[in-house]
Design an enzyme around this catalytic site. Structure first.
Site, PDB file in Angstrom:
ATOM      1  N   CYS A 192       4.120   9.256   0.360  1.00 10.86           N
ATOM      2  CA  CYS A 192       2.761   9.742   0.143  1.00 10.86           C
ATOM      3  C   CYS A 192       2.825  10.843  -0.910  1.00 10.86           C
ATOM      4  O   CYS A 192       3.562  11.812  -0.730  1.00 10.86           O
ATOM      5  CB  CYS A 192       2.162  10.274   1.438  1.00 10.86           C
ATOM      6  SG  CYS A 192       0.557  11.063   1.188  1.00 10.86           S
ATOM      7  N   HIS A 250       8.870   6.717   8.359  1.00 14.32           N
ATOM      8  CA  HIS A 250       9.540   6.851   7.065  1.00 14.32           C
ATOM      9  C   HIS A 250      11.025   7.112   7.355  1.00 14.32           C
ATOM     10  O   HIS A 250      11.405   7.470   8.470  1.00 14.32           O
ATOM     11  CB  HIS A 250       8.870   7.952   6.239  1.00 14.32           C
ATOM     12  CG  HIS A 250       7.540   7.497   5.680  1.00 14.32           C
ATOM     13  ND1 HIS A 250       7.370   7.165   4.360  1.00 14.32           N
ATOM     14  CD2 HIS A 250       6.338   7.304   6.268  1.00 14.32           C
ATOM     15  CE1 HIS A 250       6.107   6.784   4.170  1.00 14.32           C
ATOM     16  NE2 HIS A 250       5.451   6.856   5.316  1.00 14.32           N
ATOM     17  N   ARG A 291       0.838  -1.217   0.000  1.00 19.47           N
ATOM     18  CA  ARG A 291       0.000   0.000   0.000  1.00 19.47           C
ATOM     19  C   ARG A 291       0.865   1.256   0.000  1.00 19.47           C
ATOM     20  O   ARG A 291       0.919   1.984  -0.991  1.00 19.47           O
ATOM     21  CB  ARG A 291      -0.944  -0.034   1.222  1.00 19.47           C
ATOM     22  CG  ARG A 291      -2.033   1.023   1.198  1.00 19.47           C
ATOM     23  CD  ARG A 291      -1.598   2.393   1.656  1.00 19.47           C
ATOM     24  NE  ARG A 291      -1.057   2.417   3.006  1.00 19.47           N
ATOM     25  CZ  ARG A 291      -0.473   3.493   3.528  1.00 19.47           C
ATOM     26  NH1 ARG A 291      -0.355   4.615   2.835  1.00 19.47           N
ATOM     27  NH2 ARG A 291       0.034   3.453   4.749  1.00 19.47           N
ATOM     28  N   ASP A 292       1.578   1.511   1.074  1.00 18.00           N
ATOM     29  CA  ASP A 292       2.363   2.751   1.166  1.00 18.00           C
ATOM     30  C   ASP A 292       3.488   2.719   0.137  1.00 18.00           C
ATOM     31  O   ASP A 292       3.821   3.735  -0.478  1.00 18.00           O
ATOM     32  CB  ASP A 292       2.941   2.883   2.587  1.00 18.00           C
ATOM     33  CG  ASP A 292       3.235   4.317   2.993  1.00 18.00           C
ATOM     34  OD1 ASP A 292       3.334   5.184   2.118  1.00 18.00           O
ATOM     35  OD2 ASP A 292       3.369   4.568   4.208  1.00 18.00           O
ATOM     36  N   HIS A 335       4.925   4.314  12.750  1.00 16.29           N
ATOM     37  CA  HIS A 335       4.972   4.205  11.286  1.00 16.29           C
ATOM     38  C   HIS A 335       6.037   5.192  10.814  1.00 16.29           C
ATOM     39  O   HIS A 335       5.786   6.395  10.731  1.00 16.29           O
ATOM     40  CB  HIS A 335       3.582   4.555  10.735  1.00 16.29           C
ATOM     41  CG  HIS A 335       3.484   4.588   9.249  1.00 16.29           C
ATOM     42  ND1 HIS A 335       2.913   3.571   8.518  1.00 16.29           N
ATOM     43  CD2 HIS A 335       3.844   5.522   8.339  1.00 16.29           C
ATOM     44  CE1 HIS A 335       2.920   3.875   7.236  1.00 16.29           C
ATOM     45  NE2 HIS A 335       3.489   5.070   7.097  1.00 16.29           N
TER      46      HIS A 335
HETATM   47  P1  HMG Z   1     -13.002  14.428  -2.184  1.00 18.96           P
HETATM   48  O1  HMG Z   1     -12.607  14.745  -3.598  1.00 18.96           O
HETATM   49  O2  HMG Z   1     -13.116  15.530  -1.205  1.00 18.96           O
HETATM   50  O3  HMG Z   1     -14.346  13.561  -2.044  1.00 18.96           O
HETATM   51  O4  HMG Z   1     -11.963  13.340  -1.665  1.00 18.96           O
HETATM   52  P2  HMG Z   1     -15.621  13.387  -2.883  1.00 18.96           P
HETATM   53  O5  HMG Z   1     -16.594  12.747  -1.974  1.00 18.96           O
HETATM   54  O6  HMG Z   1     -15.962  14.670  -3.583  1.00 18.96           O
HETATM   55  O7  HMG Z   1     -15.193  12.313  -3.979  1.00 18.96           O
HETATM   56  C1  HMG Z   1     -14.468  12.614  -5.161  1.00 18.96           C
HETATM   57  C2  HMG Z   1     -14.694  11.478  -6.155  1.00 18.96           C
HETATM   58  O8  HMG Z   1     -14.167  10.272  -5.635  1.00 18.96           O
HETATM   59  C3  HMG Z   1     -16.184  11.198  -6.395  1.00 18.96           C
HETATM   60  O9  HMG Z   1     -16.309  10.651  -7.697  1.00 18.96           O
HETATM   61  C4  HMG Z   1     -16.494  10.111  -5.396  1.00 18.96           C
HETATM   62  O10 HMG Z   1     -17.574   9.323  -5.756  1.00 18.96           O
HETATM   63  C5  HMG Z   1     -15.194   9.303  -5.425  1.00 18.96           C
HETATM   64  P3  HMG Z   1     -16.798  11.543  -8.949  1.00 18.96           P
HETATM   65  O11 HMG Z   1     -18.139  12.044  -8.528  1.00 18.96           O
HETATM   66  O12 HMG Z   1     -15.771  12.654  -9.070  1.00 18.96           O
HETATM   67  O13 HMG Z   1     -16.802  10.570 -10.070  1.00 18.96           O
HETATM   68  N1  HMG Z   1     -14.912   8.607  -4.178  1.00 18.96           N
HETATM   69  C6  HMG Z   1     -14.557   7.326  -4.123  1.00 18.96           C
HETATM   70  N2  HMG Z   1     -14.407   6.389  -5.077  1.00 18.96           N
HETATM   71  C7  HMG Z   1     -14.033   5.139  -4.669  1.00 18.96           C
HETATM   72  N3  HMG Z   1     -13.781   4.838  -3.380  1.00 18.96           N
HETATM   73  C8  HMG Z   1     -13.923   5.753  -2.400  1.00 18.96           C
HETATM   74  C9  HMG Z   1     -14.329   7.054  -2.767  1.00 18.96           C
HETATM   75  N4  HMG Z   1     -14.556   8.185  -2.066  1.00 18.96           N
HETATM   76  C10 HMG Z   1     -14.919   9.123  -2.936  1.00 18.96           C
HETATM   77  N5  HMG Z   1     -13.668   5.414  -1.140  1.00 18.96           N
HETATM   78  C11 HMG Z   1     -11.250  11.557  -0.242  1.00 18.96           C
HETATM   79  C12 HMG Z   1     -11.958  12.901  -0.310  1.00 18.96           C
HETATM   80  C13 HMG Z   1     -10.982  11.260   1.206  1.00 18.96           C
HETATM   81  C14 HMG Z   1     -12.147  10.495  -0.855  1.00 18.96           C
HETATM   82  C15 HMG Z   1      -9.920  11.687  -1.046  1.00 18.96           C
HETATM   83  O14 HMG Z   1      -9.235  12.804  -0.582  1.00 18.96           O
HETATM   84  C16 HMG Z   1      -9.037  10.487  -0.927  1.00 18.96           C
HETATM   85  O15 HMG Z   1      -9.392   9.416  -1.380  1.00 18.96           O
HETATM   86  N6  HMG Z   1      -7.829  10.671  -0.373  1.00 18.96           N
HETATM   87  C17 HMG Z   1      -6.894   9.594  -0.169  1.00 18.96           C
HETATM   88  C18 HMG Z   1      -5.475  10.100  -0.259  1.00 18.96           C
HETATM   89  C19 HMG Z   1      -4.543   8.973   0.056  1.00 18.96           C
HETATM   90  O16 HMG Z   1      -4.854   7.808  -0.088  1.00 18.96           O
HETATM   91  N7  HMG Z   1      -3.328   9.349   0.505  1.00 18.96           N
HETATM   92  C20 HMG Z   1      -2.290   8.387   0.821  1.00 18.96           C
HETATM   93  C21 HMG Z   1      -2.614   7.551   2.023  1.00 18.96           C
HETATM   94  S1  HMG Z   1      -2.274   8.363   3.560  1.00 18.96           S
HETATM   95  C22 HMG Z   1      -0.593   8.082   3.822  1.00 18.96           C
HETATM   96  O17 HMG Z   1       0.104   7.618   2.949  1.00 18.96           O
HETATM   97  C23 HMG Z   1      -0.015   8.344   5.186  1.00 18.96           C
HETATM   98  C24 HMG Z   1       0.202   7.060   5.987  1.00 18.96           C
HETATM   99  O18 HMG Z   1       1.077   6.195   5.302  1.00 18.96           O
HETATM  100  C25 HMG Z   1       0.783   7.393   7.364  1.00 18.96           C
HETATM  101  C26 HMG Z   1       1.998   8.317   7.291  1.00 18.96           C
HETATM  102  O19 HMG Z   1       2.949   8.022   6.577  1.00 18.96           O
HETATM  103  O20 HMG Z   1       1.952   9.320   7.993  1.00 18.96           O
HETATM  104  C27 HMG Z   1      -1.109   6.305   6.219  1.00 18.96           C
HETATM  105 MG    MG Z   2       3.239   6.324   5.297  1.00 22.28          MG
END
Ligand code: HMG
Ligand code: MG
Length: 295
Positions: free
Chosen positions: A239, A208, A17-18, A206
């Site tokens: 990320c 990095h 994933r990450d 977690h």
């Molecule tokens: P948004 O654009 O504000 O939300 O995103 P929305 O509700 O307007 O949705 C936008 C579009 O996405 C819509 O589709 C929704 O239907 C669809 P459209 O109408 O444009 O066709 N949608 C989805 N589709 C499938 N599955 C879903 C989903 N949700 C909405 N679940 C949202 C808000 C939270 C959804 C967005 O910002 C998002 O998905 N962000 C994820 C970012 C991400 O994954 N970042 C990396 C992970 S975090 C990380 O790496 C840190 C970590 O490792 C810890 C660390 O290192 O600190 C965990």
């Molecule tokens: Mg991370």
């Protein structure tokens, strides 16, 4: 009697994933499946396989359903994923995951850029997710030490978010050094702030590894009783919404740092890294170059 220096350590593998969410070139679904299958043979008990997030935000993981459908599940291994909202939960349940993780941050700017919500809005969004989830829920607190936009983060801010995530029902909280800037002193200071209020067995680190501090930071955490660490085989990771967030600490390095305590076979991890490496672009994607930029 088990002492702090020989207590078991649980490693949570986040490479699929990450590790893969930040790749510039598309990684074939079959290669992701082969990577997870090889990891499953290593003795790891928990593998974060993919994310059910909005595909426009993380196109690298838009094959999450296919990856979950393709892996060979090994008894005793939990296959988990990230979920940002109820839509993600529904997708995860259809994919028969064993656990989910919700994710927010201790920094408002990072939360906005990564999940398009304030911290408070994100927690509100998680309430029904946690309530409806039939599987255990982990919570991530990103930018627990430093934020790429706001700089150093006060331990009090991390404590606040951690307590809120525990209060809504998250079973474990993983504290993210998202850009790998933390020092051992900072790990000590954060844990000193958290441990009087949070059971140590509910916390994970977690880390990095941007500046090569991650193993020392894990050891500093273990010295204070932390026994769960996230790692990414091959040191993959990052990320796209956190400029300057390259790889996670390598799971292999954690196995070596805690000899005889993880139950994980380092040689099998090295073979798993060899399975995925030919499919990776050089160095992963530049920050913000994948998917659309955060709103
Ligand atoms: P948004 O654009 O504000 O939300 O995103 P929305 O509700 O307007 O949705 C936008 C579009 O996405 C819509 O589709 C929704 O239907 C669809 P459209 O109408 O444009 O066709 N949608 C989805 N589709 C499938 N599955 C879903 C989903 N949700 C909405 N679940 C949202 C808000 C939270 C959804 C967005 O910002 C998002 O998905 N962000 C994820 C970012 C991400 O994954 N970042 C990396 C992970 S975090 C990380 O790496 C840190 C970590 O490792 C810890 C660390 O290192 O600190 C965990
Ligand atoms: Mg991370």
């Amino acid at each position: 009697m088990t002492t702090a220096s020989d207590a078991p350590i649980r490693l949570v593998e986040v490479g699929p994933r990450d590790g893969l969410q930040n790749e510039s070139a598309p990684v074939p679904t079959d290669a992701k499946i082969a990577f997870v299958d090889q990891l499953s043979a290593s003795g790891l008990r928990e593998i974060e396989v993919s994310s059910f997030v909005a595909p426009g935000w993380i196109p690298q993981l838009d094959d999450a359903e296919a990856v979950f459908a393709g892996i060979t599940r090994r008894a005793g291994v939990r296959y988990t994923c990230l979920v940002p909202n109820q839509r993600g939960l529904a997708r995860a349940m259809t994919a028969r995951v064993d656990g989910i993780s919700v994710f927010t941050a201790a920094s408002e700017t990072f939360a906005r850029k990564n999940i398009n919500a304030s911290i408070a809005e994100s927690i509100e969004r998680f309430v029904p997710v946690v309530k409806e989830s039939p599987v255990p829920v982990r919570g991530y607190v990103s930018t627990a030490f430093h934020c790429p936009f706001e700089g150093p983060i006060a331990p009090a801010a991390v404590l606040r978010v951690t307590l809120e995530l525990l209060a809504i029902g998250c079973q474990e909280i993983s504290l993210g050094d998202t850009i790998g800037r933390a020092t051992t002193d900072e790990v000590g200071r954060l844990l000193d702030a958290l441990l009087p209020r949070c059971p140590v067995e509910r916390l994970a680190l977690h880390l990095h590894d941007t500046f090569g501090n991650a193993v020392a930071n894990a050891e500093a955490g273990a010295a204070r009783g932390i026994s769960v660490f996230d790692g990414s085989t091959g040191g993959l990771g990052g990320c796209p919404y956190a400029p300057g967030a390259p790889g996670n600490v390598a799971t292999e390095a954690l196995v070596a740092a805690f000899p005889g305590r993880t139950g994980v076979d380092r040689d099998v991890l090295v073979r798993a890294a060899g399975v995925i490496r030919p499919h990776l672009g050089r160095g992963g994607a530049a920050a913000g170059s994948t998917g659309r930029s955060a709103k």
